[in-house]
Design an enzyme around this catalytic site. Sequence first.
Site, PDB file in Angstrom:
ATOM      1  N   SER A   1       0.864  -1.177   0.000  1.00  0.00           N
ATOM      2  CA  SER A   1       0.000   0.000   0.000  1.00  0.00           C
ATOM      3  C   SER A   1       0.902   1.228   0.000  1.00  0.00           C
ATOM      4  O   SER A   1       2.092   1.137   0.338  1.00  0.00           O
ATOM      5  CB  SER A   1      -0.855   0.008   1.268  1.00  0.00           C
ATOM      6  OG  SER A   1      -1.572   1.227   1.392  1.00  0.00           O
TER       7      SER A   1
ATOM      8  N   TYR B   1      -2.229  -0.522  10.582  1.00  0.00           N
ATOM      9  CA  TYR B   1      -2.291  -0.903   9.166  1.00  0.00           C
ATOM     10  C   TYR B   1      -0.968  -0.582   8.477  1.00  0.00           C
ATOM     11  O   TYR B   1      -0.401  -1.415   7.762  1.00  0.00           O
ATOM     12  CB  TYR B   1      -3.447  -0.172   8.493  1.00  0.00           C
ATOM     13  CG  TYR B   1      -3.627  -0.491   7.013  1.00  0.00           C
ATOM     14  CD1 TYR B   1      -4.121  -1.732   6.609  1.00  0.00           C
ATOM     15  CD2 TYR B   1      -3.309   0.443   6.030  1.00  0.00           C
ATOM     16  CE1 TYR B   1      -4.291  -2.026   5.256  1.00  0.00           C
ATOM     17  CE2 TYR B   1      -3.474   0.150   4.680  1.00  0.00           C
ATOM     18  CZ  TYR B   1      -3.967  -1.075   4.295  1.00  0.00           C
ATOM     19  OH  TYR B   1      -4.131  -1.362   2.958  1.00  0.00           O
TER      20      TYR B   1
HETATM   21  N1  LIG Z   1      -8.757  -0.369  -1.637  1.00  0.00           N
HETATM   22  C1  LIG Z   1      -7.739   0.420  -1.390  1.00  0.00           C
HETATM   23  O1  LIG Z   1      -7.854   1.659  -1.464  1.00  0.00           O
HETATM   24  C2  LIG Z   1      -6.397  -0.175  -1.044  1.00  0.00           C
HETATM   25  C3  LIG Z   1      -5.272   0.670  -1.062  1.00  0.00           C
HETATM   26  C4  LIG Z   1      -4.030   0.120  -0.771  1.00  0.00           C
HETATM   27  C5  LIG Z   1      -3.905  -1.219  -0.488  1.00  0.00           C
HETATM   28  N2  LIG Z   1      -5.019  -2.021  -0.456  1.00  0.00           N
HETATM   29  C6  LIG Z   1      -4.812  -3.446  -0.182  1.00  0.00           C
HETATM   30  O2  LIG Z   1      -5.387  -4.182  -1.248  1.00  0.00           O
HETATM   31  C7  LIG Z   1      -5.661  -5.511  -0.811  1.00  0.00           C
HETATM   32  C8  LIG Z   1      -7.046  -5.914  -1.289  1.00  0.00           C
HETATM   33  O3  LIG Z   1      -8.011  -5.138  -0.623  1.00  0.00           O
HETATM   34  P1  LIG Z   1      -9.259  -4.459  -1.337  1.00  0.00           P
HETATM   35  O4  LIG Z   1      -9.185  -3.017  -1.043  1.00  0.00           O
HETATM   36  O5  LIG Z   1      -9.385  -4.940  -2.708  1.00  0.00           O
HETATM   37  O6  LIG Z   1     -10.438  -5.017  -0.373  1.00  0.00           O
HETATM   38  P2  LIG Z   1     -11.670  -6.004  -0.595  1.00  0.00           P
HETATM   39  O7  LIG Z   1     -12.314  -6.079   0.725  1.00  0.00           O
HETATM   40  O8  LIG Z   1     -12.518  -5.551  -1.738  1.00  0.00           O
HETATM   41  O9  LIG Z   1     -11.002  -7.410  -0.926  1.00  0.00           O
HETATM   42  C9  LIG Z   1     -10.311  -8.142   0.050  1.00  0.00           C
HETATM   43  C10 LIG Z   1     -10.634  -9.615  -0.104  1.00  0.00           C
HETATM   44  O10 LIG Z   1      -9.758 -10.336   0.782  1.00  0.00           O
HETATM   45  C11 LIG Z   1     -10.503 -11.371   1.384  1.00  0.00           C
HETATM   46  N3  LIG Z   1      -9.883 -11.765   2.657  1.00  0.00           N
HETATM   47  C12 LIG Z   1      -9.855 -11.068   3.822  1.00  0.00           C
HETATM   48  N4  LIG Z   1      -9.260 -11.791   4.776  1.00  0.00           N
HETATM   49  C13 LIG Z   1      -8.875 -12.967   4.209  1.00  0.00           C
HETATM   50  C14 LIG Z   1      -8.207 -14.121   4.686  1.00  0.00           C
HETATM   51  N5  LIG Z   1      -7.844 -14.229   5.980  1.00  0.00           N
HETATM   52  N6  LIG Z   1      -7.954 -15.137   3.823  1.00  0.00           N
HETATM   53  C15 LIG Z   1      -8.360 -15.053   2.527  1.00  0.00           C
HETATM   54  N7  LIG Z   1      -9.028 -13.999   2.024  1.00  0.00           N
HETATM   55  C16 LIG Z   1      -9.271 -12.955   2.853  1.00  0.00           C
HETATM   56  C17 LIG Z   1     -11.890 -10.788   1.578  1.00  0.00           C
HETATM   57  O11 LIG Z   1     -12.864 -11.800   1.752  1.00  0.00           O
HETATM   58  C18 LIG Z   1     -12.072  -9.967   0.293  1.00  0.00           C
HETATM   59  O12 LIG Z   1     -12.713 -10.717  -0.710  1.00  0.00           O
HETATM   60  C19 LIG Z   1      -5.487  -5.488   0.713  1.00  0.00           C
HETATM   61  O13 LIG Z   1      -4.239  -6.064   1.027  1.00  0.00           O
HETATM   62  C20 LIG Z   1      -5.500  -4.005   1.048  1.00  0.00           C
HETATM   63  O14 LIG Z   1      -4.799  -3.739   2.227  1.00  0.00           O
HETATM   64  C21 LIG Z   1      -6.248  -1.517  -0.733  1.00  0.00           C
END
Ligand SMILES: NC(=O)c1ccc[n+]([C@@H]2O[C@H](COP(=O)([O-])OP(=O)(O)OC[C@H]3O[C@@H](n4cnc5c(N)ncnc54)[C@H](O)[C@@H]3O)[C@@H](O)[C@H]2O)c1
Length: 310
Positions: free
Chosen positions: A150, A163
Site C-alpha cells: 500500500s 495498518y
Molecule cells: N482499496 C484500497 O484503497 C487499497 C489501497 C491500498 C492497499 N489495499 C490493499 O489491497 C488488498 C485488497 O483489498 P481491497 O481493497 O481490494 O479489499 P476487498 O475487501 O474488496 O477485498 C479483500 C478480499 O480479501 C478477502 N480476505 C480477507 N481476509 C482474508 C483471509 N484471511 N484469507 C483469505 N481472504 C481474505 C476478503 O474476503 C475480500 O474478498 C489489501 O491487502 C489491502 O490492504 C487496498
Amino acid sequence: MERVEGKVAFITGGASGIGFGMAQAFGEAGMKLVIADVNAERRETAVGALSESGFACHGVDLDVRSATSWKAAADDAEARFGAVDILCNNAGVGQGRRTDGTRLLLEATDEELFRLVFDINVAGAFLGVRTMVPRIVARGAAGHIVNTGSMAGLIAPPGLATYSASKYAVTALSESLRAELAARNIGVSLLCPGGVQSSLDTTSAERRNEQLGSGFDREAGFLSNRPINPEMMEPVSVGRRVLRAIRDNDFYIFSHPEYAGLIEERYAAIRRDIGSSAQDGYVDPDWLLAASRNPAYSEDDRSAATAGLR
Ligand SMILES: NC(=O)c1ccc[n+]([C@@H]2O[C@H](COP(=O)([O-])OP(=O)(O)OC[C@H]3O[C@@H](n4cnc5c(N)ncnc54)[C@H](O)[C@@H]3O)[C@@H](O)[C@H]2O)c1
C-alpha cells in the site's frame, strides 16, 4: 515473464476489489485464474462472473492465516490447473475507523485487533511464500510473485499505525524476497496502491466480527459498512498495471504517482536526521555494510542479487 497466456495465477482475496480487478486483467490476457478467498459466497459470485466473461477460473477456499489452509488450497489449485506460475498475495484487512469520525489511535487499539491485522496482512503473505515458492521452484520455469502492499507501506500517516506497520512489513519482505529469488528466475513485485474502489471496510469488519466477536465492533464503535467509493480508482485499472509489471518484471508497482511527493518528504526527513556517528570516529565494518545492502535496489539487480546471497 513476457508470455503470460495460459499461465496459472493464484490470487488471494481474489473475490473482491483489487484482487478481482487483477483477475479480470489476467483473464483478458488469457491466464488461468485461481480465486482464493475466505468468503465462500463472494468467491462463488466472483468465479461465476469471471467464468461468464469466458475466463478459465477456479475458486478455492483459503484463510491466509493458516498454513494448513494454504496447503489444501495449493493442492486444490494444482489438481484443477496444474502448477501455479504466479502468486498474488493480495488478501488484507484495514484497521477500521471510528463511527464518530475520529481516528483509531495506536494507544486505543485493541491488542487482538493489532494481532489480527498482522496475522492476515503479514503472516498471510509469509505463508503464501512458504507454501508456493518451493512449488514454483520445483516445476523449473519462470515464476512471479506480486505482494499487495500500500502507499501506507511507504508513508505512515497518524491514525493508521497498525495498518501502516503491517504494510511496511509487506514492503520489507517483498524487498528481501526480490533479491532472494532473482537467481531462481522468480520475479517479485510490490504493489503500492493509493485509493481504489473496494469493499475493504466491509470485509475487514467481517474478519473482525468472525475472529474477535461482533460485540468487539460495537464497543469500539467501528464504521463497518462504508459503501464502495466510486470516486476512487477502478480495480481493473490496477489489475492491468499489475499485468504489465509481471510482463516487465517491475519491482515496485505504482498506480498512483501523485504520492511521490509524500514519499520524498519521508526520505528527506530521514536524510535530515542522519548526522555524525554516536561514537567519535567509529564506522561499521565493510562486511556489515555489505551484508546490509539489498542488491535489488540497484538498476541491474540480477547478478548482484546472486552475489549477495553467497
Ligand atoms: N482499496 C484500497 O484503497 C487499497 C489501497 C491500498 C492497499 N489495499 C490493499 O489491497 C488488498 C485488497 O483489498 P481491497 O481493497 O481490494 O479489499 P476487498 O475487501 O474488496 O477485498 C479483500 C478480499 O480479501 C478477502 N480476505 C480477507 N481476509 C482474508 C483471509 N484471511 N484469507 C483469505 N481472504 C481474505 C476478503 O474476503 C475480500 O474478498 C489489501 O491487502 C489491502 O490492504 C487496498
